[in-house]
Design an enzyme around this catalytic site. Sequence first.
Site, PDB file in Angstrom:
ATOM      1  N   ASP A  24       0.849  -1.181   0.000  1.00 39.75           N
ATOM      2  CA  ASP A  24       0.000   0.000   0.000  1.00 39.75           C
ATOM      3  C   ASP A  24       0.895   1.246   0.000  1.00 39.75           C
ATOM      4  O   ASP A  24       2.104   1.156   0.278  1.00 39.75           O
ATOM      5  CB  ASP A  24      -0.880  -0.059   1.258  1.00 39.75           C
ATOM      6  CG  ASP A  24      -1.737   1.174   1.455  1.00 39.75           C
ATOM      7  OD1 ASP A  24      -2.407   1.589   0.501  1.00 39.75           O
ATOM      8  OD2 ASP A  24      -1.731   1.725   2.578  1.00 39.75           O
ATOM      9  N   ASP A  26      -0.474   5.000   0.997  1.00 38.38           N
ATOM     10  CA  ASP A  26      -0.845   5.975   2.035  1.00 38.38           C
ATOM     11  C   ASP A  26      -0.874   5.352   3.422  1.00 38.38           C
ATOM     12  O   ASP A  26      -1.585   4.376   3.672  1.00 38.38           O
ATOM     13  CB  ASP A  26      -2.218   6.578   1.717  1.00 38.38           C
ATOM     14  CG  ASP A  26      -2.152   7.592   0.595  1.00 38.38           C
ATOM     15  OD1 ASP A  26      -1.536   8.644   0.809  1.00 38.38           O
ATOM     16  OD2 ASP A  26      -2.701   7.327  -0.489  1.00 38.38           O
ATOM     17  N   ASP A 194      -2.135  -0.892   5.865  1.00 42.23           N
ATOM     18  CA  ASP A 194      -2.545  -0.344   7.162  1.00 42.23           C
ATOM     19  C   ASP A 194      -4.044  -0.229   7.364  1.00 42.23           C
ATOM     20  O   ASP A 194      -4.510  -0.221   8.503  1.00 42.23           O
ATOM     21  CB  ASP A 194      -1.901   1.033   7.370  1.00 42.23           C
ATOM     22  CG  ASP A 194      -2.523   2.105   6.475  1.00 42.23           C
ATOM     23  OD1 ASP A 194      -2.685   1.859   5.259  1.00 42.23           O
ATOM     24  OD2 ASP A 194      -2.863   3.178   6.994  1.00 42.23           O
TER      25      ASP A 194
END
Length: 258
Positions: A24, A26, A194
């Site tokens: 990922d 961000d 996250d």
Amino acid sequence: MGSTALPIALPALKTNPKFIFFTDFDGTITQQDSNDFMTDNLGYGPELRKQGNEDVLFGRRDFRDAFRDMLDSIDTPFDRCIDLLRRNITLDPGFKDFFEWARENNVPIVVLSGGMEPIIRALLAHMLGQEAADSLQIVSNQVTSREGKSINEAGGWQIVYHDESGFGHDKSLEIRPYARLPAEERPVLFYAGDGVSDLSAAKETDLLFAKAGRDLVTYCEKENVPFQTFEDFSDIHATVKDIVEGKLTHTAAATGRK
């Protein structure tokens, strides 16, 4: 027949790696989530954003719809959004070292993001340099202007989703072709994430890294998905290096919360 075409269909295989690292962007490669930052400071604010994330996490809404609502609340011209993000979004403190180690050790990094590619490329160029940013494969959503407007005027831009899934970008679709390779051709696959945009990828790789204290940890525990938490990329670097060097297996590394 299939193996001769694989490097074209699956770009991360072009150097014949034994390991591939999907990640990922961000809140994972960066310390802050650029879309959350824009929503909190330019859009409808943190309270509605957090409620939307919770609704996605517990299956009350699709990520696609909640994320579009977030972005549609932002009226700021796109170029000004990017300027604001360059000033406020910072790189994970361990990512640059991991990035350089991965390049030296033939571990391709593939960025799978629920965000927007123009923002990701602008931030990576700012934080890592243009050459490094250009070297990374990024699979993400795009941006386009609204009818009759330019993206660089108020209310002028909107997201264009990567696919028709409830995620807008179903990251599992990028990972599965690698996971389904014959055993003799299949690399070991990692993923780091996250939050709620990572739910589609959580069950697809050999070892999942979930950022400590974030929504992805909650999801993994709820769904019994094996994972290892990380604080920053120095934790990931240490584990991946040990696996690449044969000192640790990916199964043994899935220790859950630290």
